[in-house]
Design a protein around this motif. Structure first.
Motif, PDB file in Angstrom:
ATOM      1  N   LYS A 136      -6.875   3.978   1.014  1.00 24.00           N
ATOM      2  CA  LYS A 136      -7.832   3.423   0.055  1.00 24.00           C
ATOM      3  C   LYS A 136      -7.541   3.889  -1.363  1.00 24.00           C
ATOM      4  N   ASN A 137      -7.237   5.159  -1.514  1.00 28.43           N
ATOM      5  CA  ASN A 137      -6.969   5.721  -2.837  1.00 28.43           C
ATOM      6  C   ASN A 137      -5.481   5.800  -3.171  1.00 28.43           C
ATOM      7  N   GLY A 138      -4.599   5.355  -2.261  1.00 28.05           N
ATOM      8  CA  GLY A 138      -3.165   5.335  -2.526  1.00 28.05           C
ATOM      9  C   GLY A 138      -2.542   6.704  -2.642  1.00 28.05           C
ATOM     10  N   TYR A 139      -2.837   7.578  -1.691  1.00 28.06           N
ATOM     11  CA  TYR A 139      -2.330   8.950  -1.739  1.00 28.06           C
ATOM     12  C   TYR A 139      -1.660   9.292  -0.420  1.00 28.06           C
ATOM     13  N   ASN A 176       0.862  -1.172   0.000  1.00 26.79           N
ATOM     14  CA  ASN A 176       0.000   0.000   0.000  1.00 26.79           C
ATOM     15  C   ASN A 176       0.902   1.225   0.000  1.00 26.79           C
ATOM     16  N   ILE A 177       0.324   2.381   0.083  1.00 22.87           N
ATOM     17  CA  ILE A 177       1.092   3.624  -0.018  1.00 22.87           C
ATOM     18  C   ILE A 177       2.085   3.788   1.138  1.00 22.87           C
ATOM     19  N   VAL A 178       1.743   3.270   2.312  1.00 22.99           N
ATOM     20  CA  VAL A 178       2.639   3.377   3.464  1.00 22.99           C
ATOM     21  C   VAL A 178       3.878   2.502   3.256  1.00 22.99           C
ATOM     22  N   ASP A 179       3.697   1.288   2.738  1.00 20.63           N
ATOM     23  CA  ASP A 179       4.841   0.423   2.438  1.00 20.63           C
ATOM     24  C   ASP A 179       5.768   1.080   1.431  1.00 20.63           C
ATOM     25  N   PHE A 180       5.191   1.724   0.445  1.00 18.92           N
ATOM     26  CA  PHE A 180       5.992   2.428  -0.551  1.00 18.92           C
ATOM     27  C   PHE A 180       6.747   3.597   0.081  1.00 18.92           C
ATOM     28  N   TRP A 221      -0.810   3.814  -7.803  1.00 20.13           N
ATOM     29  CA  TRP A 221      -1.934   3.295  -8.569  1.00 20.13           C
ATOM     30  C   TRP A 221      -1.975   1.785  -8.448  1.00 20.13           C
ATOM     31  N   ASN A 222      -3.136   1.266  -8.105  1.00 22.83           N
ATOM     32  CA  ASN A 222      -3.345  -0.164  -8.022  1.00 22.83           C
ATOM     33  C   ASN A 222      -4.342  -0.531  -9.111  1.00 22.83           C
TER      34      ASN A 222
END
Length: 96
Positions: free
Chosen positions: A65-68, A21-25, A90-91
């Motif tokens: 949820k939206n990857g931001y 998810n965005i946090v892992d990134f 983006w997923n």
């Protein structure tokens, strides 16, 4: 042949087990691209939503949820100015 088959099976299974998810990134980005914030500082920032480091103040907004992700950096004293880091993930699999 056996080693190749095991490698392929391992590669395919890792692809499905590593749900990013965005946090892992955010954790995986090298520190020099995020104002030298260490991994531990980023973990504290994600859990608390803000961080004060010397004369710098960081605030973080996350929409998993939206990857931001939006990271704002500003000075607490002395000089003025700020930076904003925005990251989008983006997923394509979950596209609705």
């Amino acid at each position: 042949m056996k080693k190749t088959s095991i490698f392929i099976i391992l590669f395919i299974s890792i692809q499905y087990l590593s749900a990013q998810n965005i946090v892992d990134f955010f954790y995986s980005i090298p520190a020099e691209y995020l104002d030298d914030l260490s991994y531990v500082e980023r973990k504290n920032l994600v859990s608390n939503g803000s961080l004060t480091n010397d004369d710098m103040y960081y605030s973080l907004n996350i929409d998993k949820k939206n990857g931001y992700l939006r990271l704002k950096q500003s000075y607490t004293e002395g000089q003025s100015g700020y930076q904003i880091f925005e990251i989008t993930y983006w997923n394509i699999k979950n596209k609705n």
